[in-house]
Design an enzyme around this catalytic site. Structure first.
Site, PDB file in Angstrom:
ATOM      1  CG  ASP A 178      -1.537  -1.400   1.252  1.00 27.33           C
ATOM      2  OD1 ASP A 178      -1.433  -2.175   0.578  1.00 27.33           O
ATOM      3  OD2 ASP A 178      -2.450  -1.193   2.422  1.00 27.33           O
ATOM      4  CD  GLU A 423      -0.747  -6.136   8.911  1.00 33.09           C
ATOM      5  OE1 GLU A 423      -0.854  -5.869  10.145  1.00 33.09           O
ATOM      6  OE2 GLU A 423      -1.289  -5.936   7.895  1.00 33.09           O
TER       7      GLU A 423
HETATM    8  C1  9YW Z   1      -5.924  -2.898   3.166  1.00 35.85           C
HETATM    9  C2  9YW Z   1      -4.384  -7.849   4.287  1.00 35.85           C
HETATM   10  C3  9YW Z   1      -3.884  -6.923   3.584  1.00 35.85           C
HETATM   11  C4  9YW Z   1      -2.874  -7.281   2.725  1.00 35.85           C
HETATM   12  C5  9YW Z   1      -2.207  -6.231   1.916  1.00 35.85           C
HETATM   13  C6  9YW Z   1      -1.410  -5.217   3.156  1.00 35.85           C
HETATM   14  C7  9YW Z   1      -2.775  -4.783   3.955  1.00 35.85           C
HETATM   15  C8  9YW Z   1      -4.488  -3.044   3.894  1.00 35.85           C
HETATM   16  O1  9YW Z   1      -3.551  -5.981   4.255  1.00 35.85           O
HETATM   17  O2  9YW Z   1      -3.574  -4.049   3.116  1.00 35.85           O
HETATM   18  O3  9YW Z   1      -6.697  -2.360   3.945  1.00 35.85           O
HETATM   19  O4  9YW Z   1      -6.134  -3.747   2.237  1.00 35.85           O
HETATM   20  O5  9YW Z   1      -0.993  -3.989   2.415  1.00 35.85           O
HETATM   21  O6  9YW Z   1      -1.004  -6.518   1.223  1.00 35.85           O
HETATM   22  O7  9YW Z   1      -3.399  -8.182   1.705  1.00 35.85           O
HETATM   23  O8  9YW Z   1      -3.401  -8.462   4.911  1.00 35.85           O
END
Ligand code: 9YW
Length: 450
Positions: A178, A423
């Site tokens: 992100d 995480e």
């Molecule tokens: C979001 C779930 C997700 C991952 C992403 C990570 C984070 C936040 O969490 O995203 O709100 O989507 O950056 O890679 O898939 O673990």
């Protein structure tokens, strides 16, 4: 299935607790990344999590992937999140996305395509099990095969704007990384002028120091609203998106996914009698095999165009500015996982990685630790992510950089052992950050350290 009798007692305990994390996050056929913070099914999380399930419940692993495909769009896209059950603890939820997919509702963007690769690993493992498990694996792989191929085609149809095998993302969330520093400059061009009011919910669960900043979040949401305004039509999104970047991670993973889907295809063809496929179905597989070969060539050319001489590694490419993004992140090493670079470039990547590892206590940092903007706790701007480590180590092994692969593996094991199933982790201290009892971390632990 009992945990191996030849394991030490201590080791058995860690396996049991990793399984417990998946069980705890199981919502009946799909797994949430962690309770509270992320209460739905995420695309690449689901794929990695299936690897974890496959170590003792192969049927449950396949179920995870089938559930993900319930979210597939008519145009082939697999969205980043499938909202199987309503939960108001996450923002932006289905009410904000308002995507045309309603049963189940989903987001309107995708995530890195690792699903074919995970399906390949699950099927591969099942080859060594009993006949029944393998046959069921083949059947599951066959059910998923054409939907996965449609997903891959979607990338070239909707996102290969310059028709050169280099697909772009329209939102930083699509990279799965992100707030990567790779997006900083491109995000500056995203206007927040007409941004409606909205309320973040992530800060109710975790520390603000570890999360994307408010400025970044405003731009994330502006992009979402701009796609919503055109009802997520992929052709119109290509026109309106103020953010169009070819991400190294997505492109490397798509290349690897095409290779892995071709591997699955070969298995299905060779077992077509056991699967009782009709002549027509067999022909469709043979034609898909030819198509996949073309996609592999296409994506290989796309990856070549991401080599950044100035950095001596792969980097992302800003399609709107038409230039390479000079930001060194760990996603460059995923080219090894895709088995893409030649020996010379592979050696350059390995040397770079070795140098990075010398700067930290635990690898692999997500961003060059010598950069002045390196931040060891802020999400994708420094911290270590176990799923990325696993893919990098896989790639290192494929190129016979065994010592480096071992270092990455040793660090990964130590992080879980000392901090727990977090995480992500601080590369300087080894401290666990973000959500705890995290599915993809436990899944990789189960799959990687049996
Ligand atoms: C979001 C779930 C997700 C991952 C992403 C990570 C984070 C936040 O969490 O995203 O709100 O989507 O950056 O890679 O898939 O673990």
């Amino acid at each position: 299935v009992a945990v191996g009798q030849y394991m030490s007692k201590q080791y058995r305990k860690t396996i049991v607790s990793a399984r417990d994390v998946l069980r705890k996050n199981d919502r009946g056929g799909y797994t949430v990344p962690t309770d509270g913070l992320y209460p739905f099914q995420w695309n690449w999380d689901a794929s990695f999590t299936a690897l974890g399930w496959s170590t003792w419940k192969p049927e449950r692993a396949w179920a995870e992937l089938h559930m993900l495909f319930k979210g597939q769009w008519d145009d082939g896209m697999i969205p980043s999140i499938v909202f199987h059950q309503y939960d108001d603890r996450y923002f932006p939820g289905p009410d904000t996305w308002q995507s045309p997919k309603v049963d189940p509702p989903t987001t309107g963007i995708t995530q890195p395509p690792v699903v074919a690769s995970c399906a390949r690993y699950i099927l591969q493992v099942s080859q060594h099990g009993d006949e029944d498990v393998h046959l069921r694996g083949l059947r599951n792989a066959y059910t998923l095969f054409h939907p996965i191929l449609r997903y891959h085609r979607w990338f070239y149809k909707a996102r290969d704007h310059k028709k050169m095998g280099r697909v772009s993302i329209h939102h930083p969330w699509e990279s799965g990384m992100d707030n990567s520093p790779s997006w900083d400059e491109a995000l500056e061009h995203v206007s927040t002028d007409n941004l409606p009011n909205y309320q973040r919910k992530d800060l109710m669960h975790v520390d603000a120091d570890e999360r994307p900043t408010q400025t970044q979040y405003d731009r994330f949401m502006s992009l979402v609203f701009s796609f919503r305004d055109v009802n997520y039509d992929y052709a119109q999104c290509a026109q309106v998106s103020q953010f169009q970047v070819a991400d190294t991670c997505v492109n490397a993973l798509l290349l690897k996914a095409n290779k892995d889907l071709a591997w699955i295809c070969a298995k299905l063809i060779s077992h077509h009698k056991r699967l009782s496929l009709s002549l027509e179905e067999l022909e469709a597989l043979k034609s898909a095999q030819r198509e996949l070969r073309e996609l592999i060539d296409l994506s290989s050319r796309g990856m070549d165009s991401l080599w950044n001489d100035e950095l001596g590694m792969y980097s992302c490419y800003d399609e709107r500015m038409d230039k390479l993004i000079n930001v060194p992140t760990s996603s460059a090493f995923l080219a090894l996982y895709a088995r893409h670079p030649d020996r010379v470039r592979a050696r350059q990547l390995a040397d770079k990685l070795a140098h990075w590892l010398d700067q930290v206590k635990y690898g692999v940092p997500s961003y060059d630790p010598e950069s002045p903007m390196f931040d060891s706790v802020r999400y994708w701007r420094g911290p270590v992510w176990l799923v990325v480590n696993w893919m990098i180590a896989e790639g290192l092994e494929a190129y016979e950089f065994f010592e480096l692969a071992e270092r990455v593996r040793r660090d990964s094991r130590a992080l879980i052992k000392e901090a727990g199933s977090y995480e992500y982790f601080d590369p300087m201290t080894g401290e666990g950050c973000g959500g705890n009892c995290f599915s993809w971390t436990s899944a990789i632990q189960l799959f990687w350290f049996p």
